[in-house]
Motif scaffolding. Structure first.
Motif, short mmCIF file in Angstrom:
data_model
loop_
_atom_site.label_atom_id
_atom_site.label_comp_id
_atom_site.label_asym_id
_atom_site.label_seq_id
_atom_site.Cartn_x
_atom_site.Cartn_y
_atom_site.Cartn_z
N SER A 76 0.83 -1.21 0.00
CA SER A 76 0.00 0.00 0.00
C SER A 76 0.86 1.26 0.00
CB SER A 76 -0.93 0.01 1.22
OG SER A 76 -0.18 -0.03 2.43
N GLU A 77 1.97 1.24 0.76
CA GLU A 77 2.85 2.39 0.81
C GLU A 77 3.68 2.51 -0.46
OE1 GLU A 77 5.18 2.34 4.39
OE2 GLU A 77 3.46 1.73 5.61
N PHE A 78 3.89 1.40 -1.16
CA PHE A 78 4.63 1.43 -2.42
C PHE A 78 3.77 2.00 -3.54
CE2 PHE A 78 5.73 -0.45 -6.50
CZ PHE A 78 7.10 -0.24 -6.57
N VAL A 79 2.52 1.58 -3.60
CA VAL A 79 1.68 1.95 -4.74
C VAL A 79 1.07 3.35 -4.58
CG1 VAL A 79 -0.53 1.05 -3.90
CG2 VAL A 79 -0.02 1.00 -6.34
N ALA A 80 0.89 3.83 -3.35
CA ALA A 80 0.23 5.12 -3.14
C ALA A 80 0.98 6.29 -3.80
CB ALA A 80 0.06 5.38 -1.64
N PRO A 81 2.31 6.44 -3.64
CA PRO A 81 2.99 7.54 -4.34
C PRO A 81 2.86 7.46 -5.86
CG PRO A 81 4.38 6.66 -2.60
CD PRO A 81 3.24 5.72 -2.75
N GLY A 82 2.87 6.24 -6.39
CA GLY A 82 2.70 6.08 -7.83
C GLY A 82 1.34 6.57 -8.29
N LEU A 83 0.30 6.29 -7.52
CA LEU A 83 -1.04 6.75 -7.88
C LEU A 83 -1.15 8.27 -7.78
CD1 LEU A 83 -3.21 4.01 -6.13
CD2 LEU A 83 -2.89 4.34 -8.59
N ILE A 84 -0.50 8.85 -6.77
CA ILE A 84 -0.53 10.31 -6.63
C ILE A 84 0.16 10.96 -7.81
CG2 ILE A 84 0.26 12.25 -5.22
CD1 ILE A 84 0.06 10.35 -2.78
N MET A 85 1.33 10.42 -8.20
CA MET A 85 2.05 10.99 -9.34
C MET A 85 1.26 10.81 -10.63
SD MET A 85 4.45 12.63 -10.72
CE MET A 85 5.72 12.88 -9.50
N MET A 86 0.59 9.69 -10.80
CA MET A 86 -0.25 9.49 -11.97
C MET A 86 -1.33 10.56 -12.05
SD MET A 86 -0.74 5.35 -12.21
CE MET A 86 -2.07 5.55 -13.40
N ALA A 87 -1.92 10.90 -10.92
CA ALA A 87 -2.95 11.95 -10.89
C ALA A 87 -2.35 13.29 -11.29
CB ALA A 87 -3.57 12.03 -9.50
N ILE A 88 -1.14 13.58 -10.81
CA ILE A 88 -0.48 14.84 -11.16
C ILE A 88 -0.21 14.91 -12.66
CG2 ILE A 88 1.65 16.17 -10.89
CD1 ILE A 88 1.78 15.16 -7.99
N LEU A 89 0.36 13.84 -13.21
CA LEU A 89 0.72 13.82 -14.63
C LEU A 89 -0.51 13.98 -15.52
CD1 LEU A 89 3.26 10.84 -14.52
CD2 LEU A 89 3.83 13.24 -14.87
N ASN A 90 -1.53 13.17 -15.26
CA ASN A 90 -2.70 13.17 -16.14
C ASN A 90 -3.47 14.49 -16.08
OD1 ASN A 90 -2.35 10.54 -17.15
ND2 ASN A 90 -3.30 9.65 -15.35
N ASN A 91 -3.57 15.08 -14.90
CA ASN A 91 -4.36 16.30 -14.77
C ASN A 91 -3.63 17.53 -15.26
OD1 ASN A 91 -7.11 15.86 -13.19
ND2 ASN A 91 -5.62 14.40 -12.38
N ALA A 92 -2.31 17.57 -15.11
CA ALA A 92 -1.55 18.68 -15.68
C ALA A 92 -1.67 18.66 -17.20
CB ALA A 92 -0.09 18.60 -15.24
N PHE A 93 -1.56 17.47 -17.77
CA PHE A 93 -1.71 17.34 -19.23
C PHE A 93 -3.11 17.75 -19.67
CE2 PHE A 93 -3.24 14.85 -22.81
CZ PHE A 93 -2.27 15.10 -23.78
N ALA A 94 -4.12 17.28 -18.96
CA ALA A 94 -5.50 17.53 -19.37
C ALA A 94 -5.85 19.01 -19.31
CB ALA A 94 -6.46 16.73 -18.49
N PHE A 224 8.51 8.75 -17.51
CA PHE A 224 7.58 8.65 -16.39
C PHE A 224 8.12 7.74 -15.30
CE2 PHE A 224 3.46 9.78 -18.89
CZ PHE A 224 4.04 10.98 -19.25
N PHE A 225 8.95 6.77 -15.67
CA PHE A 225 9.54 5.87 -14.68
C PHE A 225 10.36 6.67 -13.67
CE2 PHE A 225 13.61 3.81 -13.58
CZ PHE A 225 13.14 2.89 -12.66
N TYR A 226 11.18 7.59 -14.16
CA TYR A 226 12.04 8.37 -13.27
C TYR A 226 11.23 9.37 -12.44
CZ TYR A 226 15.94 6.39 -15.84
OH TYR A 226 16.83 5.51 -16.39
N LEU A 227 10.15 9.91 -13.02
CA LEU A 227 9.31 10.83 -12.26
C LEU A 227 8.62 10.11 -11.11
CD1 LEU A 227 7.70 12.83 -15.21
CD2 LEU A 227 9.54 13.59 -13.70
N ILE A 228 8.05 8.95 -11.38
CA ILE A 228 7.36 8.19 -10.34
C ILE A 228 8.35 7.61 -9.35
CG2 ILE A 228 5.98 6.11 -9.93
CD1 ILE A 228 4.45 6.73 -12.47
#
Length: 273
Positions: A76-94, A224-228
């Motif tokens: 859970s602690e491993f995947v949570a930062p990845g999900l947060i970064m995904m939200a940042i990436l997708n919404n900045a683009f959108a 994106f690998f390095y960002l996450i």
């Protein structure tokens, strides 16, 4: 030779001559972009957070106990930062891409082309507006996932750097995508066939080192690998890749995207033609 200023009819306003940056114009464009997404916050902020929480429910709650720790870090602690970064990436683009294509389709591009804004100022205004949406969604997402994952803070500088640079980078990618697209189908193609695959294949939910070759090696060429990975490092204190490579790569890409946006705005490509 006749002075052009002397031929101007009396009573007509003289265009302002900005010696430096038109900060008032940049601020106005930035606030326009922020208020545009904030006005429909249920769609632009709440909806992405709900999507992230659904991922957390699937990966953490539904599969609780079936996923072993990764490098000693609970899943859970491993995947949570990845999900947060995904939200940042997708919404900045959108944010940037949707703003520009809507302006082109609805014929409101003159709202930011007519004012005395240089190509650099247009780049700054749209990019910062997109980055703001990415950061806002990321913060709200982080708060909402805390009941599912005990997020610690190992390196604040890494969290701040990768969150800011990722939101700026994807905001500029969104600017280019919005300028290139002439209809929503083209913009959706960029989102579905470029941004989304790169996001999901970046190690957000798994360790890249566990992938078979050549997929593990290919993943290390995914920005994106390095960002996450760098963003996750700020929380758990462990990185799969070379952290310095991620810092330098993200900075170089951001500067490169800024130059591309400046050149496209200066040429007026698909805006003035």
């Amino acid at each position: 030779m006749t002075d052009l200023a002397s031929t101007r009819p009396s009573g007509l306003p003289t265009p302002r001559n900005y010696a430096g940056v038109n900060w008032i114009g940049v601020q106005t464009l930035y606030l326009r972009e922020v208020r545009r997404f904030w006005k429909v916050g249920a769609q632009t902020v709440a909806a992405p957070v709900v999507t992230t929480l659904l991922y957390m429910l699937v990966f953490v709650v539904a599969l609780k106990g079936t996923r072993p720790p990764l490098h000693g870090t609970p899943f859970s602690e491993f995947v949570a930062p990845g999900l947060i970064m995904m939200a940042i990436l997708n919404n900045a683009f959108a944010n940037a891409s949707s703003s520009l294509i809507q302006a082109k389709i609805m014929g409101t591009s003159t709202d930011f082309l007519t004012p005395p804004l240089s190509p650099l100022e247009l780049t700054i205004g749209f990019s910062l507006g997109a980055a703001t949406r990415g950061i806002v969604v990321g913060l709200v997402t982080a708060i909402c996932v805390m009941p599912f994952a005990r997020l610690g803070v190992s390196h604040v500088a890494a969290i701040v750097w990768f969150a800011l640079i990722a939101s700026l980078l994807m905001g500029m990618v969104g600017v280019l995508a919005g300028l290139w697209s002439e209809k929503f189908d083209q913009l959706s193609a960029v989102q579905n066939f470029v941004v989304l695959p790169m996001t999901f294949l970046s190690g957000a939910f798994y360790l890249v080192e566990n992938l078979p070759q050549p997929f593990a090696a290919i993943s290390h060429w995914n920005p994106f690998f390095y960002l996450i990975d760098g963003f996750r490092y700020g929380f758990i204190g462990h990185a799969e890749g070379n952290l310095m490579v991620g810092v330098v790569m993200s900075a170089v890409l951001t500067v490169g995207m800024a130059v591309c946006c400046w050149l496209v705005f200066r040429s007026g490509w698909r805006l003035k033609s």
